[in-house]
Design an enzyme around this catalytic site. Structure first.
Site, PDB file in Angstrom:
ATOM      1  N   HIS A  34       0.822  -1.210   0.000  1.00  0.00           N
ATOM      2  CA  HIS A  34       0.000   0.000   0.000  1.00  0.00           C
ATOM      3  C   HIS A  34       0.855   1.258   0.000  1.00  0.00           C
ATOM      4  O   HIS A  34       2.037   1.228   0.335  1.00  0.00           O
ATOM      5  CB  HIS A  34      -0.878   0.019   1.254  1.00  0.00           C
ATOM      6  CG  HIS A  34      -0.058  -0.018   2.508  1.00  0.00           C
ATOM      7  ND1 HIS A  34       0.483  -1.188   2.998  1.00  0.00           N
ATOM      8  CD2 HIS A  34       0.359   0.957   3.351  1.00  0.00           C
ATOM      9  CE1 HIS A  34       1.179  -0.937   4.085  1.00  0.00           C
ATOM     10  NE2 HIS A  34       1.135   0.368   4.317  1.00  0.00           N
ATOM     11  N   HIS A 115       5.287   6.618  -1.110  1.00  0.00           N
ATOM     12  CA  HIS A 115       6.090   5.411  -1.286  1.00  0.00           C
ATOM     13  C   HIS A 115       5.288   4.156  -0.965  1.00  0.00           C
ATOM     14  O   HIS A 115       4.252   4.221  -0.296  1.00  0.00           O
ATOM     15  CB  HIS A 115       7.319   5.463  -0.366  1.00  0.00           C
ATOM     16  CG  HIS A 115       6.984   5.333   1.090  1.00  0.00           C
ATOM     17  ND1 HIS A 115       6.521   6.400   1.837  1.00  0.00           N
ATOM     18  CD2 HIS A 115       7.014   4.267   1.931  1.00  0.00           C
ATOM     19  CE1 HIS A 115       6.300   5.992   3.078  1.00  0.00           C
ATOM     20  NE2 HIS A 115       6.582   4.704   3.166  1.00  0.00           N
TER      21      HIS A 115
END
Lengths: 172, 172
Positions: A34, A115
């Site tokens: 995720h 990220h």
């Protein structure tokens, strides 16, 4: 109860991330790969209903964005987290900022570096080895993100999705 | 790609289910505790967009329901799955039937027994031991369910939420 907000990228990018996470990320079995939009925060059942409504408004005012993962990077020396660096496109930055305005009252510990984590909790020696080889492998992937999720954490540390939000409030 | 449809019960019931699943269910780390509304089915990216729209309509026409887990049961001799038996209330049965009408074209292998799995893939001896003690422990829990989720499966067997549907199309 602990809540968080995240984007799950496509199956393709998740499968790639998991091929690394399986070996290098102890959170591998707690949550799918995720991009975190909001770090874990505490809320009661009553509070979360209000927060969920706020997020609905934010999602409607936001826009789908291009998720471009373009290199492997590391947060060292802050910590030994290795990640796929995601392009800071304006739509994503705006969404993050909307989810961190004073209404939420929860400041992020870090400045926003979009990220997808692929390795963490490594010793310094492991980090140096793994980072060297993952950086060489690299990543070059682009996709459109049209949704994100509100999640809550169970006692075992794993995360369950509570709600899905469409960016721009659009249909599939 | 493999898709499925499920309800995630409240954190409280999930934590209870996980206290058993941790020891007795090899799927423990692949998906949170859930009540399956539709067994895994295959769909392409294009098909799933149409299916997601159909489900949206079904969810709007459905109603929130009371999830009452009232005893521990087992599918033996069909298989060694031990589960929390969930009350077959009309709203839940109707939702299940809507998700299995001819439009979907995927027949379920079994008749619908609403349940939350807490143990599976046990040997006959293990099943007999575990079932004995879990049945004694029992379960008595009631909550309102106002949403369900469409999920897809990653290569490692784990599941990611794609969409959340509100029963009755209501707000939180």
């Amino acid at each position: 109860m602990k809540f968080g907000i995240a984007v799950f990228p496509s199956k393709k990018l998740q499968d790639l991330a998991n091929s690394y996470r399986k070996r290098y990320d102890p959170h591998y079995s707690l949550i799918p790969p995720h991009l975190t939009l909001k770090e874990p925060f505490d809320a009661t059942d009553e509070e979360i209903n209000k927060i969920a409504k706020k997020i609905e408004g934010i999602a409607k005012d936001a826009e789908p964005f291009t998720l471009r993962a373009y290199k492997i990077s590391s947060f060292q020396p802050v910590n030994n987290v290795i990640y796929m660096k995601v392009d800071s496109v304006p739509e994503l930055i705006n969404l993050y900022q909307s989810l961190h305005n004073e209404e939420f009252g929860v400041k992020s510990q870090y400045s926003f570096v979009p990220h997808i984590t692929i390795a963490q909790k490594l010793s310094n020696d492991e980090h140096s080895d793994v980072y060297g080889s993952l950086r060489m492998a690299g990543v070059d992937h682009e996709e459109t993100v049209d949704r994100f999720h509100l999640l809550y954490q169970l006692e075992n540390g794993s995360w369950t999705v509570y709600e899905t939000y469409r960016l721009g409030g659009g249909d599939s």
